[in-house]
Structure formats: structure tokens, C-alpha cells
Enzyme design. Sequence first.
Site, PDB file in Angstrom:
ATOM      1  N   CYS A 197      22.364  17.397  57.882  1.00  0.00           N
ATOM      2  CA  CYS A 197      22.093  15.854  58.809  1.00  0.00           C
ATOM      3  C   CYS A 197      23.247  15.029  58.965  1.00  0.00           C
ATOM      4  O   CYS A 197      24.207  15.279  59.213  1.00  0.00           O
ATOM      5  CB  CYS A 197      21.020  15.485  58.544  1.00  0.00           C
ATOM      6  SG  CYS A 197      19.673  16.342  59.776  1.00  0.00           S
TER       7      CYS A 197
HETATM    8  N1  LIG Z   1      16.890  20.089  58.397  1.00  0.00           N
HETATM    9  C1  LIG Z   1      16.437  18.676  58.716  1.00  0.00           C
HETATM   10  O1  LIG Z   1      15.672  18.142  58.070  1.00  0.00           O
HETATM   11  C2  LIG Z   1      16.433  18.258  59.898  1.00  0.00           C
HETATM   12  C3  LIG Z   1      16.178  17.240  60.632  1.00  0.00           C
HETATM   13  C4  LIG Z   1      15.925  17.081  62.164  1.00  0.00           C
HETATM   14  C5  LIG Z   1      17.274  17.342  62.929  1.00  0.00           C
HETATM   15  N2  LIG Z   1      17.535  18.571  62.232  1.00  0.00           N
HETATM   16  C6  LIG Z   1      18.485  19.400  63.239  1.00  0.00           C
HETATM   17  O2  LIG Z   1      17.868  20.248  63.861  1.00  0.00           O
HETATM   18  C7  LIG Z   1      18.614  21.566  64.253  1.00  0.00           C
HETATM   19  C8  LIG Z   1      17.500  22.748  63.626  1.00  0.00           C
HETATM   20  O3  LIG Z   1      17.682  22.661  61.910  1.00  0.00           O
HETATM   21  P1  LIG Z   1      16.832  23.456  60.680  1.00  0.00           P
HETATM   22  O4  LIG Z   1      17.396  22.791  59.560  1.00  0.00           O
HETATM   23  O5  LIG Z   1      15.864  24.235  61.780  1.00  0.00           O
HETATM   24  O6  LIG Z   1      18.189  24.738  61.154  1.00  0.00           O
HETATM   25  P2  LIG Z   1      17.912  25.910  59.802  1.00  0.00           P
HETATM   26  O7  LIG Z   1      19.547  26.601  59.756  1.00  0.00           O
HETATM   27  O8  LIG Z   1      16.690  25.482  59.211  1.00  0.00           O
HETATM   28  O9  LIG Z   1      16.788  27.051  60.965  1.00  0.00           O
HETATM   29  C9  LIG Z   1      17.910  27.027  61.895  1.00  0.00           C
HETATM   30  C10 LIG Z   1      17.049  28.879  62.525  1.00  0.00           C
HETATM   31  O10 LIG Z   1      17.673  28.760  63.949  1.00  0.00           O
HETATM   32  C11 LIG Z   1      18.000  30.584  63.587  1.00  0.00           C
HETATM   33  N3  LIG Z   1      18.509  30.701  65.353  1.00  0.00           N
HETATM   34  C12 LIG Z   1      19.907  31.038  65.412  1.00  0.00           C
HETATM   35  N4  LIG Z   1      20.624  30.979  66.066  1.00  0.00           N
HETATM   36  C13 LIG Z   1      19.095  31.356  66.696  1.00  0.00           C
HETATM   37  C14 LIG Z   1      18.822  32.144  67.958  1.00  0.00           C
HETATM   38  N5  LIG Z   1      19.970  31.934  69.033  1.00  0.00           N
HETATM   39  N6  LIG Z   1      18.024  32.531  68.919  1.00  0.00           N
HETATM   40  C15 LIG Z   1      16.708  31.880  67.675  1.00  0.00           C
HETATM   41  N7  LIG Z   1      17.043  31.526  66.405  1.00  0.00           N
HETATM   42  C16 LIG Z   1      17.639  31.313  65.866  1.00  0.00           C
HETATM   43  C17 LIG Z   1      18.549  30.937  62.182  1.00  0.00           C
HETATM   44  O11 LIG Z   1      18.155  32.391  62.036  1.00  0.00           O
HETATM   45  C18 LIG Z   1      17.562  29.863  61.094  1.00  0.00           C
HETATM   46  O12 LIG Z   1      16.267  30.554  60.867  1.00  0.00           O
HETATM   47  C19 LIG Z   1      20.104  21.080  63.797  1.00  0.00           C
HETATM   48  O13 LIG Z   1      20.551  20.392  64.634  1.00  0.00           O
HETATM   49  C20 LIG Z   1      19.707  20.138  62.812  1.00  0.00           C
HETATM   50  O14 LIG Z   1      20.366  19.437  63.102  1.00  0.00           O
HETATM   51  C21 LIG Z   1      17.294  19.393  61.286  1.00  0.00           C
END
Ligand SMILES: NC(=O)c1ccc[n+]([C@@H]2O[C@H](COP(=O)([O-])OP(=O)(O)OC[C@H]3O[C@@H](n4cnc5c(N)ncnc54)[C@H](O)[C@@H]3O)[C@@H](O)[C@H]2O)c1
Length: 398
Positions: A255
Site C-alpha cells: 500500500c
Molecule cells: N494487503 C493489504 O494490506 C491491503 C489493504 C488494503 C487494500 N489492498 C489492496 O487490495 C488489492 C489486493 O491486494 P492483496 O494484498 O490482497 O494482494 P495479494 O497479492 O495478497 O492477492 C492477490 C491475489 O489475486 C490473485 N490474482 C491475480 N490476478 C488474478 C485474476 N485475474 N483472477 C483471480 N485471481 C487473481 C493472485 O494470485 C493473488 O492470490 C490491491 O489493490 C491492494 O492494494 C491491500
Amino acid sequence: MRVAIIGQGYVGLTIAVGAAGAGHTVVGFDVNGGLVAQLNAGRSHIEGIRDSDLAGFIDAGSYLASSDPSVLDGYEVIVIAVPTPLDEDRNPDLSYVHEAADLISKNVKDTKLIINESTSYPGTLRGEIAAYITTSSVAHFYASSPERVDPGNEQWNVKNTPRLIGGLSPEAVVKAREFYSTFCDNIIEVSSPEVAEAAKIFENTFRQVNIALVNEFAQIADALGISGREVLNAAATKPYGFMPFNPGPGVGGHCIPVDPSYLAHVANEVGVPATFIKRANEVNLAMPAYVVKRVNAGSGGSVKGKKVVVVGVSYKSNVADTRETPAAAVIDLLREQGATVTWHDDLVGTWRGEFSSPIAGADIAVVVTKHDGVDLDAVKACGYVFDCTGHLAGVDGI
Ligand SMILES: NC(=O)c1ccc[n+]([C@@H]2O[C@H](COP(=O)([O-])OP(=O)(O)OC[C@H]3O[C@@H](n4cnc5c(N)ncnc54)[C@H](O)[C@@H]3O)[C@@H](O)[C@H]2O)c1
């Protein structure tokens, strides 16, 4: 409700478990087949979600992970929770969001409520998701509800953290509220998805800029021969008009190092320079070099030929997440300068093809991240200690 969540990472799995716990039937769709198999075996990959909870939902038939896109059509709510990283030029990379939109276009035949929780710049739901999906000529309801989850935070979770909702239509907002109100206590409607999207990236920009400010201040204080942390603690006694931030070796995770650049990107497109974001990036990205400079200076002038252990390589305490961790740059710089570097982080275990090593036996310990339970006596027994976290008294540090 029947809920499909695209992406089963930190955000997607957290929402999946929240929704399953509220009585919904959830499918967690992910392109990573290994992860899908692991989740279906009842093994969580993120802190804060217990294997027993996941296994309980699987046994009850309320959660299933899948990498078969055809399942999406059977679910009335589809939540997008995919990565939104930066490309090599530090510009937004919306390829995962577009892939998710494509999946919906190709596999979903009837009207659904489609919610984007992935963090991105204002205009993403409208221009990068709905615009993609409408090519399939199905009229869906669209809402944006940017995720605020803070992995490892024991006080604020998906239930008690207020949730913003902005929709492309009033009906979409009503439907999104209906869904989230089953497992979130406080829902705040805003006038458009753009407001919700912008609020999320402004929240993280606020953190990025303030962290950069204290990082720069810590350097000024050190040069003045006073403790930056003592000054910040003293300033924090003011009961109004001040919010404490801590200096450190840089910023990591998905983030803070990333989201502000999404705001800078749209600012640039509309011709307004995002000067604070640019400068904050520079300051935060330069912190590993500052750490290594201080370690050199404090350990006799040079780290060359010395054994250095970097303690804690994830980007924050008590999580195993190494994405964008400043530990990588600290280690690389120390190695470039001739040190023999190992790292210790039992939570991370394996990283960049290397394994967590013992702390004992190093000439120098550099504490980048402090997890609960780390052996501080072993750290203090190293010849020279540099602490980036403010947890160790009586040693050099930021
Ligand atoms: N991690 C955090 O603390 C946090 C907090 C708030 C918001 N976010 C936001 O949330 C979003 C996701 O972040 P995250 O930390 O969960 O990411 P992550 O990398 O932990 O997980 C993303 C998942 O999406 C999967 N993926 C990728 N492309 C895909 C597709 N086309 N179809 C299905 N699955 C797919 C990946 O294999 C992975 O398992 C981002 O935009 C991030 O900025 C993250």
C-alpha cells in the site's frame, strides 16, 4: 447471498472469511492453482485467519476456493480483490484489474452486483472495470468499496473498520450496503465511486508523506545530536493538532509505497503536480542508504569484510509479508559494500532463495523489523547494533 471473490490474497481471503462468517456462500476464485489447493485443504496463508476457521467454513459448505472461471456465473455478488502494483516506470499497472474484468465479461451471463475492493485511482471502477465489462452487453450494478484491512492489526478488522461505498447508480449503492451490512458495522455512502477510490489513496498518501517527514526529521535530529524519537514522543504529548508517526528504514507492503503513485499518475494526467508524493517517495526510498551509511559510520567506518545479520525482513512487525520491504535494499547495499550478510526472520523463513539464519555470531546486527519473540539478547550480543525500530534502548538507530 452467493458471493464470488476474485483474488484470494490478503484482501480477498479476509473478505471471503468475513462473508462466510455472516452466512453467505462464498467461492474464492484465484488464478494461483497452488493457493487454491492449499485453501481447499483448510490452510490459510495470511495472519489473522486461522486454519480452523477456514476448515470450518469448508466443512459447512460455505467456502470453496476455485480456479475455474465458469463458477463466477453462479454467484450474485462478485468482489474484485486483485493486485494493483506499479510497473517498471512506477506507473499504475492495472493488468490484473483488466484480467478480472475480462473474466467477468467472458463468464458471467446475468446481471450481478460487481464491487471493486482493489486500490486504484479515481475513475477505475467506471473507466477500467465497467467500461471493459459492458462490452459483454450485460447491465451489472457496480460499486467501489476500497479495502482498508491492516493485516496483523488486532484492534481494527473488517467488521469494525468503517467501510466506504460509492456506486455507479443508487441501486448499486443499496445492493452494496445490503451485502456489507451483514459483516461490517459501519458503512459510509459517498456520492460516487471516484470519491471512495480517491479517499483510499489519499489515506495512504497521508501516511506516506508523514512517514517521509519523520524520516527526514530523524536525520536532521541525528545531525543536531539529539534523539529524533525523543523529540517525536515529546511532540506527541500535545493533545491536539499533532499525530505521531515513527521513522524507519523506508516503507514496504502493497500500500504505502505504491498507492500514492496512483494518485500522482492521475494528478499528472489532469496537469496538477503531486509534489509532496514525489518528494516523499524520494525520502522514503533513500532511507536504506541512510541506514547503511549510519551502520558504516557507527561500526568503525566500514562494513567491508564484516558479518552482518539483518533482523526482521518483512516490512512490518508480526507479519510475513516481504513485498516492497526496505530490508531488500538494506541487504543489497551492505553486500555491495563488502559485508557478508545473512538475515534472521523466522516468520518469513524463506525469501529471495535464502533462508532465515541465526542471529548469534554476527559482528553487526541491523534490526529492520522487530517481531514479537525475537531474541533481543542475541541481538545485543552482536559487536555493533543498529536499530531502525526504536525498540532497543542504548544502541545506535533511527
Ligand atoms: N494487503 C493489504 O494490506 C491491503 C489493504 C488494503 C487494500 N489492498 C489492496 O487490495 C488489492 C489486493 O491486494 P492483496 O494484498 O490482497 O494482494 P495479494 O497479492 O495478497 O492477492 C492477490 C491475489 O489475486 C490473485 N490474482 C491475480 N490476478 C488474478 C485474476 N485475474 N483472477 C483471480 N485471481 C487473481 C493472485 O494470485 C493473488 O492470490 C490491491 O489493490 C491492494 O492494494 C491491500
